[in-house]
Design an enzyme around this catalytic site. Structure first.
Site, PDB file in Angstrom:
ATOM      1  N   ASN A   7       0.866  -1.177   0.000  1.00 48.96           N
ATOM      2  CA  ASN A   7       0.000   0.000   0.000  1.00 48.96           C
ATOM      3  C   ASN A   7       0.908   1.233   0.000  1.00 48.96           C
ATOM      4  O   ASN A   7       1.468   1.603   1.026  1.00 48.96           O
ATOM      5  CB  ASN A   7      -0.879  -0.034   1.249  1.00 48.96           C
ATOM      6  CG  ASN A   7      -1.828   1.154   1.325  1.00 48.96           C
ATOM      7  OD1 ASN A   7      -1.793   2.038   0.464  1.00 48.96           O
ATOM      8  ND2 ASN A   7      -2.652   1.182   2.346  1.00 48.96           N
ATOM      9  N   LYS A  14       3.314   0.740   3.140  1.00 50.09           N
ATOM     10  CA  LYS A  14       2.904  -0.257   4.142  1.00 50.09           C
ATOM     11  C   LYS A  14       2.881  -1.596   3.441  1.00 50.09           C
ATOM     12  O   LYS A  14       2.437  -1.679   2.291  1.00 50.09           O
ATOM     13  CB  LYS A  14       1.495   0.041   4.653  1.00 50.09           C
ATOM     14  CG  LYS A  14       1.413   1.228   5.569  1.00 50.09           C
ATOM     15  CD  LYS A  14       0.014   1.291   6.192  1.00 50.09           C
ATOM     16  CE  LYS A  14      -0.234   2.673   6.752  1.00 50.09           C
ATOM     17  NZ  LYS A  14      -1.619   3.095   6.684  1.00 50.09           N
ATOM     18  N   ARG A  64      -2.588  -2.140  -3.473  1.00 51.53           N
ATOM     19  CA  ARG A  64      -3.793  -1.339  -3.262  1.00 51.53           C
ATOM     20  C   ARG A  64      -3.685  -0.133  -4.190  1.00 51.53           C
ATOM     21  O   ARG A  64      -2.705   0.623  -4.128  1.00 51.53           O
ATOM     22  CB  ARG A  64      -3.875  -0.863  -1.818  1.00 51.53           C
ATOM     23  CG  ARG A  64      -5.032   0.073  -1.611  1.00 51.53           C
ATOM     24  CD  ARG A  64      -4.950   0.773  -0.292  1.00 51.53           C
ATOM     25  NE  ARG A  64      -6.100   1.634  -0.132  1.00 51.53           N
ATOM     26  CZ  ARG A  64      -6.041   2.822   0.447  1.00 51.53           C
ATOM     27  NH1 ARG A  64      -4.900   3.282   0.916  1.00 51.53           N
ATOM     28  NH2 ARG A  64      -7.119   3.543   0.571  1.00 51.53           N
ATOM     29  N   HIS A 153     -12.637   3.040   0.226  1.00 52.58           N
ATOM     30  CA  HIS A 153     -12.648   1.993   1.262  1.00 52.58           C
ATOM     31  C   HIS A 153     -13.362   0.740   0.753  1.00 52.58           C
ATOM     32  O   HIS A 153     -13.839  -0.069   1.558  1.00 52.58           O
ATOM     33  CB  HIS A 153     -13.386   2.445   2.543  1.00 52.58           C
ATOM     34  CG  HIS A 153     -12.661   3.477   3.350  1.00 52.58           C
ATOM     35  ND1 HIS A 153     -13.339   4.446   4.056  1.00 52.58           N
ATOM     36  CD2 HIS A 153     -11.352   3.688   3.593  1.00 52.58           C
ATOM     37  CE1 HIS A 153     -12.468   5.217   4.698  1.00 52.58           C
ATOM     38  NE2 HIS A 153     -11.253   4.783   4.420  1.00 52.58           N
ATOM     39  N   GLY A 183     -12.348   5.030  10.690  1.00 55.02           N
ATOM     40  CA  GLY A 183     -10.939   5.155  11.098  1.00 55.02           C
ATOM     41  C   GLY A 183     -10.607   6.629  11.129  1.00 55.02           C
ATOM     42  O   GLY A 183     -11.417   7.429  11.592  1.00 55.02           O
ATOM     43  N   ASN A 184      -9.406   6.987  10.636  1.00 54.77           N
ATOM     44  CA  ASN A 184      -9.135   8.404  10.433  1.00 54.77           C
ATOM     45  C   ASN A 184      -9.997   8.920   9.300  1.00 54.77           C
ATOM     46  O   ASN A 184     -10.619   9.956   9.396  1.00 54.77           O
ATOM     47  CB  ASN A 184      -7.660   8.609  10.120  1.00 54.77           C
ATOM     48  CG  ASN A 184      -6.927   9.097  11.336  1.00 54.77           C
ATOM     49  OD1 ASN A 184      -7.410   9.969  12.046  1.00 54.77           O
ATOM     50  ND2 ASN A 184      -5.769   8.525  11.584  1.00 54.77           N
ATOM     51  N   ARG A 214     -11.065  15.642   8.027  1.00 52.93           N
ATOM     52  CA  ARG A 214     -11.868  16.069   6.869  1.00 52.93           C
ATOM     53  C   ARG A 214     -13.266  16.476   7.314  1.00 52.93           C
ATOM     54  O   ARG A 214     -13.847  15.850   8.203  1.00 52.93           O
ATOM     55  CB  ARG A 214     -12.002  14.924   5.856  1.00 52.93           C
ATOM     56  CG  ARG A 214     -10.707  14.505   5.218  1.00 52.93           C
ATOM     57  CD  ARG A 214     -10.988  13.526   4.076  1.00 52.93           C
ATOM     58  NE  ARG A 214      -9.774  12.884   3.630  1.00 52.93           N
ATOM     59  CZ  ARG A 214      -9.575  11.558   3.616  1.00 52.93           C
ATOM     60  NH1 ARG A 214     -10.523  10.731   4.028  1.00 52.93           N
ATOM     61  NH2 ARG A 214      -8.434  11.073   3.194  1.00 52.93           N
ATOM     62  N   GLU A 307     -14.001  -0.476  15.554  1.00 55.53           N
ATOM     63  CA  GLU A 307     -13.664  -1.735  16.233  1.00 55.53           C
ATOM     64  C   GLU A 307     -13.437  -1.558  17.729  1.00 55.53           C
ATOM     65  O   GLU A 307     -13.653  -2.480  18.508  1.00 55.53           O
ATOM     66  CB  GLU A 307     -12.377  -2.323  15.622  1.00 55.53           C
ATOM     67  CG  GLU A 307     -12.573  -2.860  14.223  1.00 55.53           C
ATOM     68  CD  GLU A 307     -11.259  -3.166  13.517  1.00 55.53           C
ATOM     69  OE1 GLU A 307     -10.265  -3.491  14.199  1.00 55.53           O
ATOM     70  OE2 GLU A 307     -11.224  -3.073  12.274  1.00 55.53           O
ATOM     71  N   ASN A 308     -12.952  -0.357  18.108  1.00 52.18           N
ATOM     72  CA  ASN A 308     -12.470  -0.216  19.486  1.00 52.18           C
ATOM     73  C   ASN A 308     -13.294   0.669  20.404  1.00 52.18           C
ATOM     74  O   ASN A 308     -13.145   0.589  21.611  1.00 52.18           O
ATOM     75  CB  ASN A 308     -11.043   0.330  19.463  1.00 52.18           C
ATOM     76  CG  ASN A 308     -10.094  -0.625  18.754  1.00 52.18           C
ATOM     77  OD1 ASN A 308      -9.866  -1.731  19.213  1.00 52.18           O
ATOM     78  ND2 ASN A 308      -9.594  -0.204  17.600  1.00 52.18           N
ATOM     79  N   GLU A 337      -7.969  -5.219   5.006  1.00 56.20           N
ATOM     80  CA  GLU A 337      -7.898  -4.899   3.575  1.00 56.20           C
ATOM     81  C   GLU A 337      -6.749  -5.636   2.910  1.00 56.20           C
ATOM     82  O   GLU A 337      -6.858  -6.087   1.769  1.00 56.20           O
ATOM     83  CB  GLU A 337      -7.726  -3.383   3.397  1.00 56.20           C
ATOM     84  CG  GLU A 337      -8.999  -2.630   3.721  1.00 56.20           C
ATOM     85  CD  GLU A 337      -8.756  -1.190   4.136  1.00 56.20           C
ATOM     86  OE1 GLU A 337      -8.226  -0.975   5.245  1.00 56.20           O
ATOM     87  OE2 GLU A 337      -9.103  -0.286   3.372  1.00 56.20           O
TER      88      GLU A 337
HETATM   89  P1  ADP Z   1      -6.573   4.882   9.512  1.00 57.16           P
HETATM   90  O1  ADP Z   1      -7.741   5.391   8.716  1.00 57.16           O
HETATM   91  O2  ADP Z   1      -5.442   5.865   9.596  1.00 57.16           O
HETATM   92  O3  ADP Z   1      -6.153   3.469   9.177  1.00 57.16           O
HETATM   93  P2  ADP Z   1      -7.491   3.709  12.027  1.00 57.16           P
HETATM   94  O4  ADP Z   1      -8.405   2.715  11.434  1.00 57.16           O
HETATM   95  O5  ADP Z   1      -6.250   3.246  12.688  1.00 57.16           O
HETATM   96  O6  ADP Z   1      -7.138   4.869  10.990  1.00 57.16           O
HETATM   97  O7  ADP Z   1      -8.349   4.567  13.078  1.00 57.16           O
HETATM   98  C1  ADP Z   1      -7.817   5.634  13.800  1.00 57.16           C
HETATM   99  C2  ADP Z   1      -8.881   6.144  14.760  1.00 57.16           C
HETATM  100  O8  ADP Z   1      -9.325   5.050  15.601  1.00 57.16           O
HETATM  101  C3  ADP Z   1      -8.406   7.231  15.686  1.00 57.16           C
HETATM  102  O9  ADP Z   1      -9.425   8.205  15.854  1.00 57.16           O
HETATM  103  C4  ADP Z   1      -8.173   6.496  16.986  1.00 57.16           C
HETATM  104  O10 ADP Z   1      -8.379   7.314  18.105  1.00 57.16           O
HETATM  105  C5  ADP Z   1      -9.244   5.434  16.965  1.00 57.16           C
HETATM  106  N1  ADP Z   1      -8.905   4.285  17.839  1.00 57.16           N
HETATM  107  C6  ADP Z   1      -9.542   3.920  18.948  1.00 57.16           C
HETATM  108  N2  ADP Z   1      -9.020   2.847  19.518  1.00 57.16           N
HETATM  109  C7  ADP Z   1      -7.986   2.500  18.769  1.00 57.16           C
HETATM  110  C8  ADP Z   1      -7.025   1.458  18.850  1.00 57.16           C
HETATM  111  N3  ADP Z   1      -7.026   0.548  19.836  1.00 57.16           N
HETATM  112  N4  ADP Z   1      -6.085   1.421  17.878  1.00 57.16           N
HETATM  113  C9  ADP Z   1      -6.076   2.307  16.868  1.00 57.16           C
HETATM  114  N5  ADP Z   1      -6.975   3.316  16.750  1.00 57.16           N
HETATM  115  C10 ADP Z   1      -7.906   3.420  17.683  1.00 57.16           C
END
Ligand code: ADP
Length: 364
Positions: A7, A14, A64, A153, A183-184, A214, A307-308, A337
């Site tokens: 990627n 990555k 990717r 995505h 995610g971000n 964004r 997820e978290n 992915e």
């Molecule tokens: P990207 O789009 O850069 O791949 P991620 O999927 O890692 O982003 O998501 C980042 C977001 O997820 C951030 O807002 C972060 O605070 C939140 N987040 C919450 N818990 C976790 C965790 N355990 N690990 C990574 N990101 C987390």
């Protein structure tokens, strides 16, 4: 068969290495600061060389690729025609596709004869109906210049939708699924019978949900208003919308949802407002997609926040489906992915070997 998944971003690579078809992840890593001042890694070619020195020979590569426009509805094996078409997509994805191409070109040089597959972020959303992807602009802008909703995505939305069907032990063809990649970058997709029929990102990844930095959906007239009022040129305006807005811009604190939750808990009002706006927008999209599919069997959350962060999920779902007779299953499914790309690359390459063709195939 060892399949390397790559990627490439503008200043990063990555990678993950998988043993296929068993799907065992062997190595993962990230090279950063490519071509930045003071960095030892001059370009993507040097970056890839470092990776290959570390992992050794590979049997196939999956890339990717962010934008496949209307050219690519499926993953493809890379050949000259494919490279030409990916290059043509650079005009509508100037930030992403050049880096993806740099990765493909580096592999061509460093791994001659090794088959490469390109897997597109936009491909899964190529099933959107015309009324969902044409904007309310003069139609020629679509017809002549490809200005339409593409969505991104796609690999993640497709992966979690398949996983949901597998876990529920129901055929994907019988399910109405809403997938939330938070995610971000954040996007939502409506997946009806396994096909994406709408998604929140648009011509670029800026549309839709409020994201880390964004803005997501805004009144489009604000763009010209702000440019005029604050004398911003195109680059500064673009940067305002993509890098200084969203959770970061609203809170004035951070784009990281973990930080915002902690600050909101401690009483910070702007952190709380940023989260309120984030959650409200998700809820509106889920409601809209439930309406257009006349129901929802499964709602999936994935990526960092999805997820978290159970608190965000709970708030986005609160009261959401009260009006429905049949309640959807709400599921957390970790996205992968890279594994999806490895699967697609493996599938293409094995079918190519079995048909014993020597050149990469044209698009499927
Ligand atoms: P990207 O789009 O850069 O791949 P991620 O999927 O890692 O982003 O998501 C980042 C977001 O997820 C951030 O807002 C972060 O605070 C939140 N987040 C919450 N818990 C976790 C965790 N355990 N690990 C990574 N990101 C987390």
């Amino acid at each position: 068969m060892k399949v390397l998944v790559i990627n490439c971003g503008s200043s990063s690579i990555k990678y993950k290495l998988f043993a296929m078809p068993g799907e065992r992840e062997l190595v993962r890593g990230n090279i950063e600061h490519i071509a930045e001042p003071g960095s030892k890694v001059r370009d993507h070619f040097s970056g890839l060389k470092i990776i290959l020195q570390k992992i050794g020979m590979v049997s196939a590569v999956g890339h990717r690729v962010v934008h496949g426009a209307e050219e690519f509805r499926k993953p493809v094996l890379v050949d000259k025609a494919v490279i030409r078409k990916i290059r043509a997509c650079c005009q509508i994805a100037p930030l992403h596709n050049p880096a993806n191409l740099a990765g493909i070109n580096a592999c061509n040089k460093l791994l001659p004869g090794v088959k490469q597959a390109a897997v597109f972020d936009t491909a899964f959303h190529q099933t959107l109906p015309e009324y969902a992807y044409v904007y309310g602009l003069p139609y020629e802008y679509y017809k002549r210049f490809g200005i339409r909703k593409y969505g991104f995505h796609g690999t993640s939305h497709e992966y979690v939708a398949h996983e949901a069907a597998r876990i529920l032990r129901r055929p994907l063809e019988n399910l109405k699924i809403i997938t939330c990649h938070l995610g971000n970058g954040c996007s939502i997709a409506a997946v009806d019978k396994g096909r994406s029929i709408d998604t929140s990102m648009g011509f670029t990844p800026l549309e839709g949900l409020v994201m880390g930095t964004r803005c997501g959906d805004i009144d489009p007239a604000l763009v010209t208003y702000i440019m005029h009022r604050f004398k911003l040129d195109i680059h500064r305006m673009d940067s305002l919308l993509n890098k200084a807005s969203g959770l970061k811009g609203i809170s004035g604190l951070s784009n990281d949802m973990r930080v915002l939750e902690a600050k909101a808990k401690a009483g910070n009002k702007r952190a709380k407002l940023a989260i309120d706006i984030f959650v409200y927008r998700i809820k509106k999209y889920i409601g809209a997609y439930t309406a257009v599919m006349s129901g929802c069997d499964a709602l999936i959350f994935t990526a960092g926040i999805g997820e978290n962060q159970a608190g965000i999920r709970a708030r986005a779902c609160k009261g959401l489906f009260r009006h429905l007779k049949k309640q959807p299953k709400i599921m957390v499914i970790p996205t992968n992915e890279e594994l999806m790309i490895a699967r697609q690359a493996y599938r293409l390459i094995s079918s190519c070997v079995s048909c014993s063709c020597t050149e990469g195939q044209e698009r499927g």
